[in-house]
Design a protein around this motif. Structure first.
Motif, PDB file in Angstrom:
ATOM      1  N   ASP A 236       1.099  -1.165   0.378  1.00 33.72           N
ATOM      2  CA  ASP A 236       0.480  -0.218  -0.038  1.00 33.72           C
ATOM      3  C   ASP A 236       0.771   1.221   0.495  1.00 33.72           C
ATOM      4  O   ASP A 236       0.291   2.362  -1.191  1.00 33.72           O
ATOM      5  CB  ASP A 236      -0.858   0.250   0.905  1.00 33.72           C
ATOM      6  CG  ASP A 236      -2.047  -0.973   1.446  1.00 33.72           C
ATOM      7  OD1 ASP A 236      -2.448  -1.570   0.124  1.00 33.72           O
ATOM      8  OD2 ASP A 236      -2.098  -1.481   2.983  1.00 33.72           O
ATOM      9  N   PHE A 239       2.414   1.579  -2.918  1.00 35.74           N
ATOM     10  CA  PHE A 239       1.765   2.563  -4.622  1.00 35.74           C
ATOM     11  C   PHE A 239       1.402   4.071  -4.392  1.00 35.74           C
ATOM     12  O   PHE A 239       1.680   4.245  -4.700  1.00 35.74           O
ATOM     13  CB  PHE A 239       0.425   1.637  -4.801  1.00 35.74           C
ATOM     14  CG  PHE A 239       0.633   0.561  -5.241  1.00 35.74           C
ATOM     15  CD1 PHE A 239       1.031   0.143  -7.187  1.00 35.74           C
ATOM     16  CD2 PHE A 239       0.685  -0.719  -5.154  1.00 35.74           C
ATOM     17  CE1 PHE A 239       1.105  -1.334  -7.940  1.00 35.74           C
ATOM     18  CE2 PHE A 239       0.952  -2.770  -5.552  1.00 35.74           C
ATOM     19  CZ  PHE A 239       1.191  -2.311  -6.560  1.00 35.74           C
ATOM     20  N   ARG A 353      -7.068  -0.401  -4.099  1.00 38.59           N
ATOM     21  CA  ARG A 353      -6.452  -1.330  -4.913  1.00 38.59           C
ATOM     22  C   ARG A 353      -7.898  -2.646  -4.474  1.00 38.59           C
ATOM     23  O   ARG A 353      -7.626  -3.257  -3.721  1.00 38.59           O
ATOM     24  CB  ARG A 353      -5.376  -1.281  -3.768  1.00 38.59           C
ATOM     25  CG  ARG A 353      -4.094  -1.195  -3.765  1.00 38.59           C
ATOM     26  CD  ARG A 353      -2.503  -1.659  -2.758  1.00 38.59           C
ATOM     27  NE  ARG A 353      -2.255  -2.960  -3.679  1.00 38.59           N
ATOM     28  CZ  ARG A 353      -1.643  -3.747  -2.893  1.00 38.59           C
ATOM     29  NH1 ARG A 353      -1.747  -3.509  -1.086  1.00 38.59           N
ATOM     30  NH2 ARG A 353      -1.539  -5.246  -3.044  1.00 38.59           N
ATOM     31  N   THR A 355      -8.062  -6.864  -6.595  1.00 38.52           N
ATOM     32  CA  THR A 355      -7.559  -7.721  -7.681  1.00 38.52           C
ATOM     33  C   THR A 355      -9.175  -8.241  -8.411  1.00 38.52           C
ATOM     34  O   THR A 355      -9.892  -8.044  -7.598  1.00 38.52           O
ATOM     35  CB  THR A 355      -6.614  -9.553  -7.322  1.00 38.52           C
ATOM     36  OG1 THR A 355      -7.306  -9.238  -6.204  1.00 38.52           O
ATOM     37  CG2 THR A 355      -5.548  -8.630  -6.846  1.00 38.52           C
ATOM     38  N   GLU A 392      -4.297  -6.784 -10.519  1.00 38.66           N
ATOM     39  CA  GLU A 392      -4.793  -6.036  -9.643  1.00 38.66           C
ATOM     40  C   GLU A 392      -4.858  -4.616 -10.238  1.00 38.66           C
ATOM     41  O   GLU A 392      -4.278  -4.110 -11.509  1.00 38.66           O
ATOM     42  CB  GLU A 392      -3.128  -5.863  -8.989  1.00 38.66           C
ATOM     43  CG  GLU A 392      -3.474  -4.326  -7.927  1.00 38.66           C
ATOM     44  CD  GLU A 392      -2.700  -5.044  -6.578  1.00 38.66           C
ATOM     45  OE1 GLU A 392      -1.171  -5.860  -6.701  1.00 38.66           O
ATOM     46  OE2 GLU A 392      -2.235  -4.917  -5.583  1.00 38.66           O
ATOM     47  N   ILE A 394      -5.415  -0.491  -9.692  1.00 40.86           N
ATOM     48  CA  ILE A 394      -5.153   0.823  -8.471  1.00 40.86           C
ATOM     49  C   ILE A 394      -5.386   1.737  -8.713  1.00 40.86           C
ATOM     50  O   ILE A 394      -5.321   2.296  -9.449  1.00 40.86           O
ATOM     51  CB  ILE A 394      -3.439   0.693  -8.228  1.00 40.86           C
ATOM     52  CG1 ILE A 394      -3.008  -0.607  -7.325  1.00 40.86           C
ATOM     53  CG2 ILE A 394      -2.801   1.816  -6.669  1.00 40.86           C
ATOM     54  CD1 ILE A 394      -2.012  -1.931  -9.219  1.00 40.86           C
ATOM     55  N   ARG A 422      -8.048  -5.179  -1.839  1.00 42.10           N
ATOM     56  CA  ARG A 422      -6.763  -5.162  -1.017  1.00 42.10           C
ATOM     57  C   ARG A 422      -6.910  -4.309  -0.139  1.00 42.10           C
ATOM     58  O   ARG A 422      -6.171  -4.503   1.378  1.00 42.10           O
ATOM     59  CB  ARG A 422      -5.675  -5.595  -1.214  1.00 42.10           C
ATOM     60  CG  ARG A 422      -5.730  -6.600  -2.265  1.00 42.10           C
ATOM     61  CD  ARG A 422      -4.849  -6.832  -2.825  1.00 42.10           C
ATOM     62  NE  ARG A 422      -4.367  -8.623  -3.301  1.00 42.10           N
ATOM     63  CZ  ARG A 422      -3.300  -8.810  -3.801  1.00 42.10           C
ATOM     64  NH1 ARG A 422      -2.290  -8.115  -4.873  1.00 42.10           N
ATOM     65  NH2 ARG A 422      -2.944 -10.328  -4.470  1.00 42.10           N
TER      66      ARG A 422
END
Ligand SMILES: NC(=O)C1=CN([C@@H]2O[C@H](COP(=O)(O)OP(=O)(O)OC[C@H]3O[C@@H](n4cnc5c(N)ncnc54)[C@H](OP(=O)(O)O)[C@@H]3O)[C@@H](O)[C@H]2O)C=CC1
Ligand SMILES: N[C@@H](CC=O)C(=O)O
Ligand code: NA
Length: 434
Positions: A236, A239, A353, A355, A392, A394, A422
């Motif tokens: 985290d 990103f 975030r 998936t 994923e 973001i 996430r």
């Protein structure tokens, strides 16, 4: 006027030892400010045999609080033992015995501050608590006195040293959460039970105190929405960095007209915001006042001597009031009725975030979940996780309401294309006009 002021100290741990040291080392300065000497007359501890970090005469120590609270020669009781029930009982007893009180106890002030200040006032005693928020930073005095003429509309604070230390070390040195927490405990920053640090409760208590003073409303702990940092991962943080943000545990309080919101949570702050560069155990409180504009108060938020400095400054204030005969007159009652905003009135940007299945239509489904809630994207990236047949996503949104985010989170959790949400964080510091 007396020629020596006597202090009874409840607690001789990290903060109490610092108080003894400053009172001893700064006798000349104290005498110059208040016109007499200051002595620590008695100290309450749990364990008389414990090895101390400072040298102290054994006969100053006691395990009986009432030896201090009922001692007619004690003028000021300094409560630095922590905890709630015993500390409350002792402070009330001290005030009813006409002793002034200085405390570092935010747990107590957040829950029982109104009651304790009322009893102090009834007994013409001072009750000061500068050390309870942001350690050595004079933020309480700044809100009560320095900004007394202004209307504060926003407070943003890094008010917990332990979590700021953890997030800084995770972010800058790639250290593991558990290792850094242990380090913060060894350095004396963490609470006796560090859960209150890492789960955001300590910061929530401090924000309760700040919002109450800043907005002049009877803000209570239960009005604060709280989330801690224990689930923040190094991914985290990475990103967030990629998108230009630093992860911080932020206490956020905002007023629109007379409706307020107060929250604590892991939050992304733009790298160029002044709060982003506050590192380690340092604290900072950003205050926006309608007349003054932006101000920021920065300094050590925890640790022995910084916190003790705030205690001893409160002692000086008590003693100056004693000389003037005006103790117990400085606390001001809240001016406005409290109105807490509903979720649809709270606006901010967010970071998500999650998936998704790496298949045709997944992205369109995600877009429609956000569009249905009127939330638009500001930045977005997709990273394939080929080996799992997943990707994923973001993203950072534009401003939207808290109720819209709640709906999106619910829809993401139940969507067929989403594998796992996430993380989800608020972004702050870019919304001055919202
Ligand atoms: N540490 C920091 O950086 C900061 C702390 N604070 C606040 O200051 C207060 C004190 O913190 P800190 O100094 O870190 O705490 P410590 O745990 O280091 O010290 C607590 C002291 O109080 C004594 N004590 C605790 N409970 C009792 C009891 N029931 N009866 C008798 N003695 C008792 C302990 O005795 P013994 O030594 O015998 O065990 C110890 O001396 C807390 O309210 C904390 O939240 C505020 C700002 C910063
Ligand atoms: N545990 C607290 C100590 C000061 O209030 C913190 O880490 O900030
Ligand atoms: Na302070």
């Amino acid at each position: 006027m007396k020629d020596c002021i006597s202090i009874g100290l409840l607690g001789l741990g990290t903060v109490g030892s610092g108080v003894v040291k400053i009172v001893e080392d700064h006798q000349d300065r104290l005498a110059h400010q208040i016109g007499c000497s200051v002595q620590v007359k008695k100290i309450l501890v749990k364990d008389l045999e414990k090895e101390r970090s400072i040298s102290i005469q054994k006969d100053l120590l006691t395990t009986d609080a009432y030896e201090i609270l009922d001692d007619a020669e004690v003028d000021v009781v300094v409560e630095v033992m922590g905890g709630i029930e015993d500390a409350r009982k002792y402070i009330l007893h001290a005030l009813r015995n006409k002793k002034h009180v200085v405390t570092a106890n935010k747990d107590l002030m957040a829950l029982y501050g109104t009651e304790l200040l009322r009893v102090a006032n009834e007994n013409k005693c001072d009750l000061f608590y500068e050390a309870s928020v942001a350690g050595g930073i004079p933020i309480i005095r700044s809100l009560v006195d320095g900004l007394a003429a202004d209307r504060v509309t926003k407070l943003m604070g890094i008010v917990n040293g332990t979590t700021n230390f953890i997030l800084t070390k995770m972010s800058n040195e790639g250290k593991a959460y558990e290792d850094v927490l242990k380090e913060a405990q060894e350095l004396g920053f963490a609470e006796a039970d560090p859960t209150s640090d890492v789960e955001g409760l300590d910061a929530a208590r401090k924000m309760t105190i700040l919002a109450k003073l800043g907005f002049s409303m009877d803000v209570e702990l239960e009005d604060v929405q709280v989330r801690g940092i224990s689930s923040v991962s190094s991914e985290d943080i990475d990103f967030a960095k990629y998108f230009g943000y630093t992860m911080k545990l932020i206490g956020y309080a905002k007023r629109n007209d007379n409706r307020i919101e107060v929250s604590v949570g892991p939050t992304l702050i733009a790298h160029n915001h002044p709060l982003a560069s506050v590192s380690n155990e340092f604290n900072a409180v950003y205050v926006y006042g309608e007349a003054v504009g932006e101000t920021m108060f920065y300094g050590p938020g925890a640790g022995s001597l910084p916190t003790a400095t705030a205690i001893v400054s409160d002692l000086v204030a008590v003693m100056k009031n004693m000389r003037l005969g005006v103790n117990g007159t400085s606390a001001v009652l809240p001016q406005y009725p409290k109105e807490i905003k509903e979720d649809h009135e709270i606006y901010f940007k967010s970071f998500f975030r999650f998936t998704v299945k790496d298949q045709l239509g997944s992205f369109a489904e995600i877009t429609s979940i956000f569009t249905e809630s009127d939330i638009s994207f500001e930045k977005i990236i997709q990273v394939p996780l080929k080996h799992k047949g997943l990707a994923e996503i973001i993203l950072v949104t534009h401003h939207a309401s808290y109720s819209a985010y709640k709906k999106v989170l619910e829809n993401l959790e139940t969507s067929d294309v989403v594998d796992e949400v996430r993380s989800y964080y608020r972004i702050a510091g870019e919304d001055l006009d919202v």
